[in-house]
Design a protein around this motif. Sequence first.
Motif, PDB file in Angstrom:
ATOM      1  N   LEU A  76     -14.263 -12.626   9.919  1.00 38.69           N
ATOM      2  CA  LEU A  76     -14.357 -11.190   9.638  1.00 38.69           C
ATOM      3  C   LEU A  76     -13.017 -10.570   9.964  1.00 38.69           C
ATOM      4  N   ASN A  77     -12.451  -9.832   8.999  1.00 39.90           N
ATOM      5  CA  ASN A  77     -11.137  -9.215   9.161  1.00 39.90           C
ATOM      6  C   ASN A  77     -11.249  -7.702   9.050  1.00 39.90           C
ATOM      7  N   VAL A  78     -10.554  -6.999   9.935  1.00 39.00           N
ATOM      8  CA  VAL A  78     -10.476  -5.541   9.893  1.00 39.00           C
ATOM      9  C   VAL A  78      -9.001  -5.161   9.829  1.00 39.00           C
ATOM     10  N   ALA A  79      -8.629  -4.356   8.839  1.00 38.93           N
ATOM     11  CA  ALA A  79      -7.225  -4.010   8.642  1.00 38.93           C
ATOM     12  C   ALA A  79      -7.083  -2.526   8.367  1.00 38.93           C
ATOM     13  N   LYS A  98      -2.996   6.612 -15.836  1.00 41.56           N
ATOM     14  CA  LYS A  98      -4.065   5.616 -15.766  1.00 41.56           C
ATOM     15  C   LYS A  98      -3.645   4.391 -14.967  1.00 41.56           C
ATOM     16  N   TRP A  99      -2.453   3.861 -15.232  1.00 39.21           N
ATOM     17  CA  TRP A  99      -1.946   2.716 -14.479  1.00 39.21           C
ATOM     18  C   TRP A  99      -1.176   3.205 -13.261  1.00 39.21           C
ATOM     19  N   SER A 100      -1.370   2.523 -12.146  1.00 42.26           N
ATOM     20  CA  SER A 100      -0.634   2.871 -10.936  1.00 42.26           C
ATOM     21  C   SER A 100      -0.392   1.612 -10.105  1.00 42.26           C
ATOM     22  N   ILE A 101       0.767   1.536  -9.486  1.00 43.10           N
ATOM     23  CA  ILE A 101       1.095   0.407  -8.612  1.00 43.10           C
ATOM     24  C   ILE A 101       1.573   0.950  -7.269  1.00 43.10           C
ATOM     25  N   GLY A 102       1.165   0.313  -6.196  1.00 46.20           N
ATOM     26  CA  GLY A 102       1.507   0.789  -4.862  1.00 46.20           C
ATOM     27  C   GLY A 102       1.976  -0.335  -3.961  1.00 46.20           C
ATOM     28  N   LEU A 103       2.291   0.030  -2.742  1.00 48.16           N
ATOM     29  CA  LEU A 103       2.706  -0.919  -1.710  1.00 48.16           C
ATOM     30  C   LEU A 103       2.015  -0.526  -0.417  1.00 48.16           C
ATOM     31  N   GLY A 104       1.334  -1.495   0.206  1.00 44.16           N
ATOM     32  CA  GLY A 104       0.625  -1.235   1.453  1.00 44.16           C
ATOM     33  C   GLY A 104       1.092  -2.157   2.562  1.00 44.16           C
ATOM     34  N   ALA A 105       1.007  -1.671   3.804  1.00 41.01           N
ATOM     35  CA  ALA A 105       1.381  -2.474   4.967  1.00 41.01           C
ATOM     36  C   ALA A 105       0.653  -1.946   6.195  1.00 41.01           C
ATOM     37  N   GLY A 106       0.308  -2.876   7.113  1.00 40.83           N
ATOM     38  CA  GLY A 106      -0.355  -2.453   8.328  1.00 40.83           C
ATOM     39  C   GLY A 106      -0.866  -3.624   9.148  1.00 40.83           C
ATOM     40  N   PRO A 107      -1.518  -3.338  10.278  1.00 39.77           N
ATOM     41  CA  PRO A 107      -2.031  -4.388  11.164  1.00 39.77           C
ATOM     42  C   PRO A 107      -3.377  -4.920  10.695  1.00 39.77           C
ATOM     43  N   VAL A 108      -3.703  -6.148  11.116  1.00 38.62           N
ATOM     44  CA  VAL A 108      -4.988  -6.755  10.788  1.00 38.62           C
ATOM     45  C   VAL A 108      -5.493  -7.530  12.002  1.00 38.62           C
ATOM     46  N   PHE A 109      -6.804  -7.495  12.193  1.00 37.16           N
ATOM     47  CA  PHE A 109      -7.466  -8.235  13.273  1.00 37.16           C
ATOM     48  C   PHE A 109      -8.514  -9.141  12.645  1.00 37.16           C
ATOM     49  N   THR A 110      -8.592 -10.388  13.104  1.00 38.27           N
ATOM     50  CA  THR A 110      -9.591 -11.318  12.588  1.00 38.27           C
ATOM     51  C   THR A 110     -10.349 -11.984  13.729  1.00 38.27           C
ATOM     52  N   THR A 111     -11.607 -12.282  13.481  1.00 37.52           N
ATOM     53  CA  THR A 111     -12.415 -13.021  14.441  1.00 37.52           C
ATOM     54  C   THR A 111     -13.250 -14.043  13.691  1.00 37.52           C
TER      55      THR A 111
END
Length: 202
Positions: A76-79, A98-111
């Motif tokens: 299970l991952n939470v980001a 209609k078309w869109s492109i983005g960039l995402g970044a951030g922390p993630v936790f997994t168990t």
Amino acid sequence: IGEFKPAFSLSFLGGLDYLVNPATFAGSANLDMSTGIAGEYRFSPYSGVRMLLNHNTMSGTKYQKGALADYSATYLNVAAEYLFDLSTLLQGYTSDRKWSIGLGAGPVFTTRLAQDHSKDMVFDVTGKRAFGGQVSVPVTYAFNEQWGVLLEPRARMFAASFSSRDLSDYPTVLVNTQMGVRYTFGDKALLFDDEEDKSYDF
């Protein structure tokens, strides 16, 4: 063109994971399934924030007791991500894109939630946890002011190997590609004016 309005959207995703450098797997090259849900709030023409909840499996082989044994675990991952709209940066804001492109970044936790393994692998590995970071490149297409679809490549890197029996000093890199549907609530960040031509440009 058009006035920007903040908007909240909900996405349902499904796709495949690939473990790039499994530190304790023996030559695993498996593609594993993942599913997820994401809530996004777009607060400016350029920026938004998103929370993701993702469930995935990871399988392969592991050297145990002098032999290779099958290995499969669920996680299970939470980001959390900051999202930047590359389309707005390159072409300016327009409400009917209609078309869109983005960039995402951030922390993630997994168990690790559970593990299935051969009868020779008797160790308990549930409850293992790891922190890391992720980057994503969401590409979306809006059918109308509420419904859209998205394709999202993503890479996650963890400082410790959460895929092995014991957390090690080797990093784990997980490459993920998901597709899904998105529904936008309330005021729309993507508004359509029937009197104007729709833009199909990025």
